[in-house]
Design a protein around this motif. Sequence first.
Motif, PDB file in Angstrom:
ATOM      1  N   LEU A 179       0.859  -1.180   0.000  1.00  0.00           N
ATOM      2  CA  LEU A 179       0.000   0.000   0.000  1.00  0.00           C
ATOM      3  C   LEU A 179       0.895   1.229   0.000  1.00  0.00           C
ATOM      4  N   ASN A 180       0.799   2.026  -1.062  1.00  0.00           N
ATOM      5  CA  ASN A 180       1.599   3.246  -1.187  1.00  0.00           C
ATOM      6  C   ASN A 180       0.707   4.429  -0.842  1.00  0.00           C
ATOM      7  N   VAL A 181       1.083   5.180   0.172  1.00  0.00           N
ATOM      8  CA  VAL A 181       0.231   6.283   0.636  1.00  0.00           C
ATOM      9  C   VAL A 181       0.609   7.626   0.012  1.00  0.00           C
ATOM     10  N   ASP A 182       1.562   7.616  -0.920  1.00  0.00           N
ATOM     11  CA  ASP A 182       1.950   8.839  -1.624  1.00  0.00           C
ATOM     12  C   ASP A 182       0.788   9.281  -2.518  1.00  0.00           C
ATOM     13  N   PRO A 183       0.257  10.489  -2.315  1.00  0.00           N
ATOM     14  CA  PRO A 183      -0.900  10.925  -3.107  1.00  0.00           C
ATOM     15  C   PRO A 183      -0.592  11.124  -4.598  1.00  0.00           C
ATOM     16  N   LYS A 184       0.691  11.160  -4.958  1.00  0.00           N
ATOM     17  CA  LYS A 184       1.076  11.389  -6.356  1.00  0.00           C
ATOM     18  C   LYS A 184       1.075  10.117  -7.184  1.00  0.00           C
ATOM     19  N   VAL A 185       0.978   8.953  -6.516  1.00  0.00           N
ATOM     20  CA  VAL A 185       1.015   7.685  -7.242  1.00  0.00           C
ATOM     21  C   VAL A 185      -0.189   6.830  -6.863  1.00  0.00           C
ATOM     22  N   SER A 186      -0.343   5.726  -7.600  1.00  0.00           N
ATOM     23  CA  SER A 186      -1.428   4.793  -7.293  1.00  0.00           C
ATOM     24  C   SER A 186      -1.177   4.137  -5.933  1.00  0.00           C
ATOM     25  N   PRO A 187      -2.227   3.908  -5.141  1.00  0.00           N
ATOM     26  CA  PRO A 187      -2.036   3.260  -3.831  1.00  0.00           C
ATOM     27  C   PRO A 187      -1.635   1.794  -3.928  1.00  0.00           C
ATOM     28  N   GLY A 188      -1.788   1.178  -5.112  1.00  0.00           N
ATOM     29  CA  GLY A 188      -1.380  -0.209  -5.279  1.00  0.00           C
ATOM     30  C   GLY A 188      -2.522  -1.119  -5.678  1.00  0.00           C
ATOM     31  N   ASP A 189      -2.179  -2.397  -5.886  1.00  0.00           N
ATOM     32  CA  ASP A 189      -3.174  -3.389  -6.307  1.00  0.00           C
ATOM     33  C   ASP A 189      -4.285  -3.536  -5.275  1.00  0.00           C
ATOM     34  N   ASN A 190      -5.506  -3.530  -5.764  1.00  0.00           N
ATOM     35  CA  ASN A 190      -6.699  -3.764  -4.926  1.00  0.00           C
ATOM     36  C   ASN A 190      -6.838  -2.735  -3.806  1.00  0.00           C
ATOM     37  N   SER A 191      -6.265  -1.560  -3.999  1.00  0.00           N
ATOM     38  CA  SER A 191      -6.340  -0.513  -2.977  1.00  0.00           C
ATOM     39  C   SER A 191      -6.883   0.780  -3.573  1.00  0.00           C
ATOM     40  N   THR A 192      -7.549   1.554  -2.737  1.00  0.00           N
ATOM     41  CA  THR A 192      -8.089   2.842  -3.166  1.00  0.00           C
ATOM     42  C   THR A 192      -7.725   3.909  -2.142  1.00  0.00           C
ATOM     43  N   ARG A 193      -7.651   5.132  -2.606  1.00  0.00           N
ATOM     44  CA  ARG A 193      -7.369   6.292  -1.752  1.00  0.00           C
ATOM     45  C   ARG A 193      -8.548   7.246  -1.827  1.00  0.00           C
ATOM     46  N   THR A 194      -9.130   7.597  -0.676  1.00  0.00           N
ATOM     47  CA  THR A 194     -10.315   8.454  -0.641  1.00  0.00           C
ATOM     48  C   THR A 194     -10.116   9.622   0.322  1.00  0.00           C
ATOM     49  N   PRO A 195      -9.879  10.839  -0.192  1.00  0.00           N
ATOM     50  CA  PRO A 195      -9.814  12.014   0.696  1.00  0.00           C
ATOM     51  C   PRO A 195     -11.201  12.287   1.274  1.00  0.00           C
ATOM     52  N   ILE A 196     -11.271  12.649   2.536  1.00  0.00           N
ATOM     53  CA  ILE A 196     -12.546  12.888   3.213  1.00  0.00           C
ATOM     54  C   ILE A 196     -12.684  14.364   3.573  1.00  0.00           C
ATOM     55  N   GLN A 197     -13.771  14.975   3.124  1.00  0.00           N
ATOM     56  CA  GLN A 197     -14.083  16.342   3.520  1.00  0.00           C
ATOM     57  C   GLN A 197     -14.727  16.298   4.901  1.00  0.00           C
ATOM     58  N   THR A 198     -14.034  16.812   5.892  1.00  0.00           N
ATOM     59  CA  THR A 198     -14.502  16.687   7.269  1.00  0.00           C
ATOM     60  C   THR A 198     -14.308  17.980   8.049  1.00  0.00           C
ATOM     61  N   GLU A 199     -15.210  18.201   8.990  1.00  0.00           N
ATOM     62  CA  GLU A 199     -15.104  19.347   9.884  1.00  0.00           C
ATOM     63  C   GLU A 199     -14.302  19.006  11.140  1.00  0.00           C
ATOM     64  N   LEU A 200     -13.953  17.743  11.297  1.00  0.00           N
ATOM     65  CA  LEU A 200     -13.296  17.303  12.526  1.00  0.00           C
ATOM     66  C   LEU A 200     -11.783  17.430  12.497  1.00  0.00           C
ATOM     67  N   TYR A 201     -11.193  17.418  11.300  1.00  0.00           N
ATOM     68  CA  TYR A 201      -9.740  17.388  11.191  1.00  0.00           C
ATOM     69  C   TYR A 201      -9.233  18.347  10.119  1.00  0.00           C
ATOM     70  N   ILE A 202      -7.962  18.674  10.221  1.00  0.00           N
ATOM     71  CA  ILE A 202      -7.323  19.470   9.175  1.00  0.00           C
ATOM     72  C   ILE A 202      -7.299  18.677   7.874  1.00  0.00           C
ATOM     73  N   GLN A 203      -6.966  17.407   7.981  1.00  0.00           N
ATOM     74  CA  GLN A 203      -6.923  16.540   6.804  1.00  0.00           C
ATOM     75  C   GLN A 203      -7.220  15.109   7.210  1.00  0.00           C
TER      76      GLN A 203
END
Length: 215
Positions: A179-203
């Motif tokens: 699992l690659n957590v670098d936002p500039k690349v694919s997270p890897g096989d069978n993995s997805t990256r989902t940014p969450i719009q939230t009022e609870l955190y900075i990111q």
Amino acid sequence: MGLATGFHSAAVFLPASLKDEGLARQLVELGYRGTGEVVKREDFEARKAAIEIARLAERTQKKTLTSAGKDLQDNFLKALAVREEDNRNGKVSTVIFIRDRNSHGQEISGYIDYAHRLKIEDFEVYFSGKKRLLPKPADMSFYNWDSHIAVWNSTPNYQVIADNPEGLLFKYKRDRKILNVDPKVSPGDNSTRTPIQTELYIQAVIFDHISRRKT
């Protein structure tokens, strides 16, 4: 034929007190069929108790969803609620990235193994809004931007690869996928990256991995 003298398994004669077709079917499936044997009362009661314990455990497991029945307003908590059951049963493995400030006003960030945290913590306090979920030094990764303290820990689900020149990587132990957590690349096989719009955190970002390992 009463239980005092046993009952014939081929006919599946059950006592009047056991008027449960489902239980009777389970007893048959577990071996009380077509053998011509007479089952002793103790054996029958032991098998009956085992089935009832299994049923109770199944009902208890269904009730362990701490997000159930909660009035969740924030997108982050809703996202965790949607993933809770699948992380508990191993269908999905979710890694949570959070960046925010701790109680001392220090900016912190880190990656959380959601399934592991669910096993060692009661998430009732998070889903009820009594407490915010934040990364800890015991999580997969933790960084304090003020003190510059950085910590990495492997979990029962992930091996942390911290010495990678291209950035932090996590290897899922069941299928050994990266699992690659670098936002500039694919997270890897069978993995997805989902940014969450939230009022609870900075990111907040959620990574989901589905294992393809054959069981």
